[in-house]
Design a protein around this motif. Sequence first.
Motif, short mmCIF file in Angstrom:
data_model
loop_
_atom_site.label_atom_id
_atom_site.label_comp_id
_atom_site.label_asym_id
_atom_site.label_seq_id
_atom_site.Cartn_x
_atom_site.Cartn_y
_atom_site.Cartn_z
N GLY A 194 0.83 -1.19 0.00
CA GLY A 194 0.00 0.00 0.00
C GLY A 194 0.86 1.24 0.00
N VAL A 195 0.26 2.34 -0.42
CA VAL A 195 0.94 3.64 -0.40
C VAL A 195 -0.01 4.65 0.22
N ARG A 196 0.46 5.36 1.23
CA ARG A 196 -0.31 6.46 1.79
C ARG A 196 0.59 7.67 1.95
N LEU A 197 0.18 8.78 1.41
CA LEU A 197 0.82 10.08 1.63
C LEU A 197 -0.21 10.93 2.34
N GLU A 198 0.17 11.51 3.45
CA GLU A 198 -0.79 12.29 4.23
C GLU A 198 -0.15 13.60 4.67
N ASP A 199 -0.81 14.67 4.28
CA ASP A 199 -0.44 16.00 4.70
C ASP A 199 -1.71 16.73 5.08
N CYS A 200 -1.66 17.52 6.14
CA CYS A 200 -2.84 18.26 6.58
C CYS A 200 -2.85 19.66 5.99
N PHE A 201 -4.04 20.22 5.89
CA PHE A 201 -4.19 21.58 5.39
C PHE A 201 -5.26 22.29 6.18
N HIS A 202 -5.23 23.63 6.12
CA HIS A 202 -6.28 24.42 6.74
C HIS A 202 -6.88 25.33 5.68
N MET A 203 -8.15 25.61 5.84
CA MET A 203 -8.84 26.44 4.87
C MET A 203 -8.64 27.92 5.19
N THR A 204 -8.37 28.69 4.15
CA THR A 204 -8.30 30.14 4.25
C THR A 204 -9.34 30.72 3.30
N ASP A 205 -9.55 32.02 3.37
CA ASP A 205 -10.52 32.65 2.47
C ASP A 205 -10.14 32.44 1.01
N ALA A 206 -8.85 32.23 0.76
CA ALA A 206 -8.37 32.03 -0.61
C ALA A 206 -8.30 30.56 -1.00
N GLY A 207 -8.68 29.67 -0.08
CA GLY A 207 -8.61 28.24 -0.37
C GLY A 207 -7.72 27.50 0.62
N PRO A 208 -7.36 26.25 0.30
CA PRO A 208 -6.58 25.45 1.26
C PRO A 208 -5.11 25.85 1.30
N GLN A 209 -4.51 25.67 2.47
CA GLN A 209 -3.08 25.92 2.64
C GLN A 209 -2.48 24.76 3.41
N TRP A 210 -1.36 24.22 2.92
CA TRP A 210 -0.72 23.06 3.52
C TRP A 210 -0.08 23.40 4.87
N PHE A 211 -0.16 22.47 5.81
CA PHE A 211 0.70 22.51 7.00
C PHE A 211 2.06 21.90 6.65
N SER A 212 2.05 20.84 5.86
CA SER A 212 3.29 20.25 5.35
C SER A 212 3.11 19.98 3.87
N ARG A 213 4.15 20.26 3.10
CA ARG A 213 4.04 20.09 1.66
C ARG A 213 4.27 18.65 1.26
N PRO A 214 3.42 18.12 0.39
CA PRO A 214 3.60 16.73 -0.06
C PRO A 214 4.94 16.55 -0.74
N PRO A 215 5.51 15.34 -0.64
CA PRO A 215 6.79 15.06 -1.30
C PRO A 215 6.62 15.00 -2.81
N SER A 216 7.70 15.19 -3.51
CA SER A 216 7.64 15.22 -4.98
C SER A 216 7.97 13.89 -5.62
N SER A 217 8.59 12.97 -4.86
CA SER A 217 9.06 11.73 -5.47
C SER A 217 9.20 10.63 -4.42
N ILE A 218 9.01 9.40 -4.83
CA ILE A 218 9.23 8.26 -3.95
C ILE A 218 10.67 8.18 -3.49
N ASP A 219 11.56 8.79 -4.27
CA ASP A 219 12.99 8.78 -3.93
C ASP A 219 13.37 9.91 -2.98
N ALA A 220 12.47 10.88 -2.80
CA ALA A 220 12.76 12.01 -1.92
C ALA A 220 11.51 12.27 -1.06
N PRO A 221 11.20 11.35 -0.14
CA PRO A 221 9.94 11.44 0.60
C PRO A 221 9.87 12.60 1.58
#
Length: 420
Positions: free
Chosen positions: A391-418
Motif C-alpha cells: 500500500g501507499v499512503r501520503l498524508e499532509d494536513c491543510f487548513h482552509m483560508t478565504d483564498a482556499g486550502p493551505q498546507w501545513f506540510s508540503r507533499p513530497p515530490s518523489s518516492i525517492d525524496a519522501p
Amino acid sequence: MPDAKPNRRQLIAAAAVLPMLTIPRIVRAAEPDLSGLSDMTKGMAPTGQAERNQRIARAQSLMKAQGIGAVLVEAGSSLTYFTGVRWGRSERLTCVVIPVEGTPCIVTPFFEEPSVRETLGITADVRVWQEDEDPLALVAGFLRDRKLSAQPIGIEETVRYFAVNGLARALPGARIVSANPVVRGCRGIKTAAEIALMQLATDVTIAAYRWTYPRIEKGMTNGNVGALMNAATRQLGGSPEFALVLIGEAAAYPHGSKKPQVVADGQIVLMDCGCTVQGYQSDVSRTFVFGSATARQRIVWDQVARGQQVAFAAARIGATAGSVDDAVRRYYASIGYGPDYKLPGLSHRTGHGIGMDGHEPVNLVRGETTRLAAGMCFSNEPGLYIPGGFGVRLEDCFHMTDAGPQWFSRPPSSIDAPFG
C-alpha cells in the motif's frame, strides 16, 4: 548429551558478570544519539485566558442562535478547549456547564478541586461534591440558580450516558439536545493561534522524519523504526501520539498487521506519525522504499501523489466536505481502482478533521454535507491499497483560508525524496 546443570555457585558468578557484559550494549542500542536535535517549541506561548474567553463568548453566541440555555461538557479535549482544565475521565464526574450568559460552572469532586484549579484558565464558579453526593444534582442546582432549567440543555457528543441519565433524573422534564452546533461550531473553526500550534506540531513531525529516515537500516523491525521516530520527536519538543510503521505487505492494510515486519531491500515502508504541541496535533504519512523501488511501486506512489492534489484542488470555500472525497474516487476509478471503497483502491475516507484531537469532525467522506469554511483543518490522505501486495499512503494536513486550502506540510515530490 547436554551439559550438566550449573550449580548455585556457578549461577551466582555468571549473574555477577552479566551486567558488565550485556546491559551497556542494550542501553546503547536503545538510546540513539540525539545531540544534533534541539527543542523547536521553546518560546511558544500557551493558550491564554483571553483566547479562552473568546471561545466561551463564541459558544454563548451560538447557544443564543440555537435557543440552547446551557451546554454540558465533561473531562476531555473540549473541557480543555473551553476552560484549560486538563483532566482524565473516571467514574467521578468533572465537567463544565457553560450558560448562555454569564460565568461557567466547574463541577468536580471536593478532594480534586485544588488539582483542577491548577490548570483552570478562565473565571468560573467551582462547585464541589462529596463522595456520598450526586454531582448531577450540583449541575441541576446551577441551572436552577441561573434560571436555565426550563431551557434546552446541550450535551457535548462525547459525554457518557451515566452523566446524561443522571442529569435527566436530577432535572425531571429537562429538554436534552445535542450541543454539536455549539461545540463543533467553535472547535471546527481554528483561530490563528490554534493554527500556529498545529503548524509547529507539524514542523516537529517533519523534522523528526528527516532525522529518522537516513537512520533506517536493513533488518530493523517496524518497532525499531517507530522508536527512533518517537525519540526524535521528544527531543524536538513534541509529545509523540503515534508512530505507525508498516513494512512490505503490511502496508496494504491501512492500520497494519501483527505479523513480524523487518526492513529489507525493495520493501515498501509506510510511516504514519504525529505528535502534540501544547494540546494540538500533527498527522503526517510518508511512503518510500528501502533500496530501489520497482516500476509498479513507482506507478502506485505517483497515483497517490496525484490523488492528494485532486483532493487539494477540490477543497474550496463553500464546497461540501463530501465533494472532496468524491473527486478523489472519480480519479481513482478512472485509472482502474475501486470503484467506491472496493479494493484494490481507497478503502477509507479521504481525510478527517484535526486539531486538539487527531480525528475531529468533520470528515472528508462521501455524503458529508458540511461546507468548507476558513479555519477548518483536515488531513489529506487518499491512500491506495493492494491486498497481498503493498500500500501507499501520503498524508499532509491543510487548513482552509478565504483564498482556499493551505498546507501545513508540503507533499513530497518523489518516492525517492519522501521528505523533500
